[in-house]
Scaffold this motif. Structure first.
Motif, PDB file in Angstrom:
ATOM      1  N   LEU A 254       9.382 102.461  11.003  1.00 58.58           N
ATOM      2  CA  LEU A 254      10.803 102.459  10.661  1.00 58.58           C
ATOM      3  C   LEU A 254      11.395 103.861  10.726  1.00 58.58           C
ATOM      4  O   LEU A 254      12.494 104.059  11.271  1.00 58.58           O
ATOM      5  N   GLU A 255      10.687 104.841  10.186  1.00 58.69           N
ATOM      6  CA  GLU A 255      11.212 106.197  10.169  1.00 58.69           C
ATOM      7  C   GLU A 255      11.200 106.815  11.569  1.00 58.69           C
ATOM      8  O   GLU A 255      12.144 107.504  11.963  1.00 58.69           O
ATOM      9  N   GLY A 256      10.127 106.573  12.307  1.00 55.09           N
ATOM     10  CA  GLY A 256      10.063 107.104  13.661  1.00 55.09           C
ATOM     11  C   GLY A 256      11.128 106.516  14.561  1.00 55.09           C
ATOM     12  O   GLY A 256      11.738 107.223  15.380  1.00 55.09           O
ATOM     13  N   HIS A 257      11.380 105.219  14.418  1.00 53.47           N
ATOM     14  CA  HIS A 257      12.417 104.555  15.210  1.00 53.47           C
ATOM     15  C   HIS A 257      13.793 105.123  14.862  1.00 53.47           C
ATOM     16  O   HIS A 257      14.615 105.383  15.747  1.00 53.47           O
ATOM     17  N   ALA A 258      14.061 105.340  13.565  1.00 51.61           N
ATOM     18  CA  ALA A 258      15.347 105.900  13.154  1.00 51.61           C
ATOM     19  C   ALA A 258      15.521 107.317  13.674  1.00 51.61           C
ATOM     20  O   ALA A 258      16.613 107.701  14.115  1.00 51.61           O
ATOM     21  N   ALA A 303       3.262 113.062   2.884  1.00 45.64           N
ATOM     22  CA  ALA A 303       2.787 111.963   3.734  1.00 45.64           C
ATOM     23  C   ALA A 303       3.953 111.327   4.466  1.00 45.64           C
ATOM     24  O   ALA A 303       3.826 110.908   5.621  1.00 45.64           O
ATOM     25  N   LYS A 304       5.113 111.246   3.804  1.00 44.98           N
ATOM     26  CA  LYS A 304       6.286 110.682   4.456  1.00 44.98           C
ATOM     27  C   LYS A 304       6.747 111.561   5.610  1.00 44.98           C
ATOM     28  O   LYS A 304       7.205 111.065   6.637  1.00 44.98           O
ATOM     29  N   MET A 305       6.643 112.877   5.464  1.00 45.57           N
ATOM     30  CA  MET A 305       7.018 113.765   6.561  1.00 45.57           C
ATOM     31  C   MET A 305       6.146 113.503   7.784  1.00 45.57           C
ATOM     32  O   MET A 305       6.617 113.514   8.924  1.00 45.57           O
ATOM     33  N   GLY A 311       5.557 108.513  13.799  1.00 47.90           N
ATOM     34  CA  GLY A 311       6.373 107.369  14.184  1.00 47.90           C
ATOM     35  C   GLY A 311       7.270 107.658  15.368  1.00 47.90           C
ATOM     36  O   GLY A 311       7.397 106.845  16.289  1.00 47.90           O
ATOM     37  N   LYS A 312       7.911 108.808  15.359  1.00 42.42           N
ATOM     38  CA  LYS A 312       8.794 109.156  16.472  1.00 42.42           C
ATOM     39  C   LYS A 312       7.996 109.338  17.759  1.00 42.42           C
ATOM     40  O   LYS A 312       8.441 108.934  18.846  1.00 42.42           O
ATOM     41  N   ALA A 313       6.803 109.931  17.659  1.00 41.14           N
ATOM     42  CA  ALA A 313       5.962 110.089  18.845  1.00 41.14           C
ATOM     43  C   ALA A 313       5.605 108.726  19.431  1.00 41.14           C
ATOM     44  O   ALA A 313       5.611 108.536  20.660  1.00 41.14           O
ATOM     45  N   LEU A 337       3.619  94.338  14.861  1.00 43.89           N
ATOM     46  CA  LEU A 337       3.670  95.707  14.357  1.00 43.89           C
ATOM     47  C   LEU A 337       2.463  96.477  14.875  1.00 43.89           C
ATOM     48  O   LEU A 337       1.392  95.897  15.093  1.00 43.89           O
ATOM     49  N   PRO A 338       2.596  97.785  15.078  1.00 44.83           N
ATOM     50  CA  PRO A 338       1.412  98.556  15.479  1.00 44.83           C
ATOM     51  C   PRO A 338       0.363  98.543  14.380  1.00 44.83           C
ATOM     52  O   PRO A 338       0.684  98.505  13.190  1.00 44.83           O
TER      53      PRO A 338
END
Length: 355
Positions: A254-258, A303-305, A311-313, A337-338
């Motif tokens: 979710l974070e990487g996609h955003a 960990a969230k960072m 996620g973005k990668a 989901l991955p």
């Protein structure tokens, strides 16, 4: 999203009095940056407008949520975010439906005070947050004083930065609106994490000792096994570890996609997007003082960072390889989901899901 790019960490399942948490959090929170009443009202108006304006570019880039309603965002101060976050956590963990009087007069209150302290700390870091657990269509929150604080620190164009933040948060709303199963998936995973186990305490201690022995032996660890998060996993039952991994991988996606979307929109919508991203990433990497680093570690913010980066990668790689339309198969259901071994190896996910 926090000031360094992470969302508020979850995992507080159990008997927590979230009314007490909200009360304590509001009283422990710090005031926002100084600003005139006129400027504050102007920020609220611009963030409200930007949250609506961001919807079109996000839907165009993602190919999701076409024809779905565009709910009004709520622009709040730090106290407003604390109250909303406490309400959301009560709904997510099931504490909203759990009586607080069954365990005596103080049932849930000590945990509520601890949760309130956590919310107070986070209230000065959260820029915005999409809450899928309240309201008919979820609730998009934007924390005005924190947006102002960061844009001043970064010295970026305020109107561009406010829209950039909205792009990230609106992407979360689009994700949950297009895949409503995600909210139940999260609830089920949190319920598993909060379930009381009946295994002997010796077994739990044994797993913790074994984990510490592995670390002393220099065994290479995956990102989710490092730091305090790794120690937490070591104390959990197999079902709890699976549930935690599910939540971590979902959050990473979710974070990487955003993050992918907020940059993919590009300078046609946010003219200074490149400068904002550069300044924001430098802020993420900047070292905080030792006490802040400790608190961040305890709350899982570091960990969230890492979730943003991994996620973005993953999203960048899959979209670059097969396009956004094919990537959107990821929102079909839990099976698409991955997996843990796929988030850092996008070719495995492509082979399994897209054939």
């Amino acid at each position: 999203m926090t000031q360094d790019g992470s969302d508020a960490p979850g995992g507080l399942a159990g008997a927590v009095d979230w009314d007490v948490a909200a009360w304590a959090g509001v009283r422990l929170s710090r005031p926002g940056p100084r600003t005139s009443r006129y400027s504050a009202e102007a920020v609220v108006a611009e963030l409200s407008e930007a949250s609506v304006r961001a919807e079109g570019p996000v839907r165009e880039v993602t190919g999701l949520a076409d024809g779905l309603p565009v709910p009004q965002a709520r622009v709040v101060d730090r106290a407003g975010w604390i109250r909303a976050a406490a309400d959301s956590m009560a709904n997510l963990t099931g504490d909203a439906d759990r009586p607080t009087t069954g365990g005596g007069l103080l049932a849930g209150r000590p945990a509520g005070l601890q949760a309130g302290a956590m919310l107070a700390f986070l209230s000065s870091a959260i820029l915005g947050q999409y809450d899928p657990f309240t309201g008919e269509h979820g609730t998009l929150l934007l924390v005005a004083p924190n947006v102002v604080s960061v844009e001043r620190t970064l010295r970026v164009v305020p109107s561009d930065f406010r829209l950039w933040v909205c792009l990230h948060e609106v992407t979360h709303r689009v994700q949950f609106s297009s895949a409503p199963w995600i909210a139940d998936y999260m609830r089920e995973s949190v319920a598993t994490l909060g379930a009381a186990g009946d295994e002997p305490i010796a077994d739990l201690i044994g797993r913790l000792v074994e984990e510490l022995r592995r670390r002393r032996g220099g065994v290479e660890q995956a990102p989710e096994e490092r730091g305090l998060l790794g120690l937490l996993r070591a104390t959990q039952s197999e079902s709890q570890r699976v549930a935690l991994d599910r939540l971590l991988i979902l959050g990473t996606l979710l974070e990487g996609h955003a993050d992918h979307v907020m940059d993919a929109v590009g300078p046609a919508v946010v003219p200074t997007v490149a400068q904002i991203r550069d300044a924001f990433d430098k802020r993420r990497a900047r070292q905080s003082n030792p006490l802040q680093r400790l608190v961040r570690a305890l709350l899982g913010m570091d960990a969230k960072m890492a979730q943003y980066v991994r996620g973005k990668a993953f999203v960048d790689a899959v979209v670059g390889r097969v396009g956004m339309s094919e990537f959107n198969a990821v929102w079909t259901g839990p099976d698409t989901l991955p997996r843990v071994d796929e988030i850092d190896d996008h070719e495995k996910w492509i082979a399994r899901v897209l054939g």
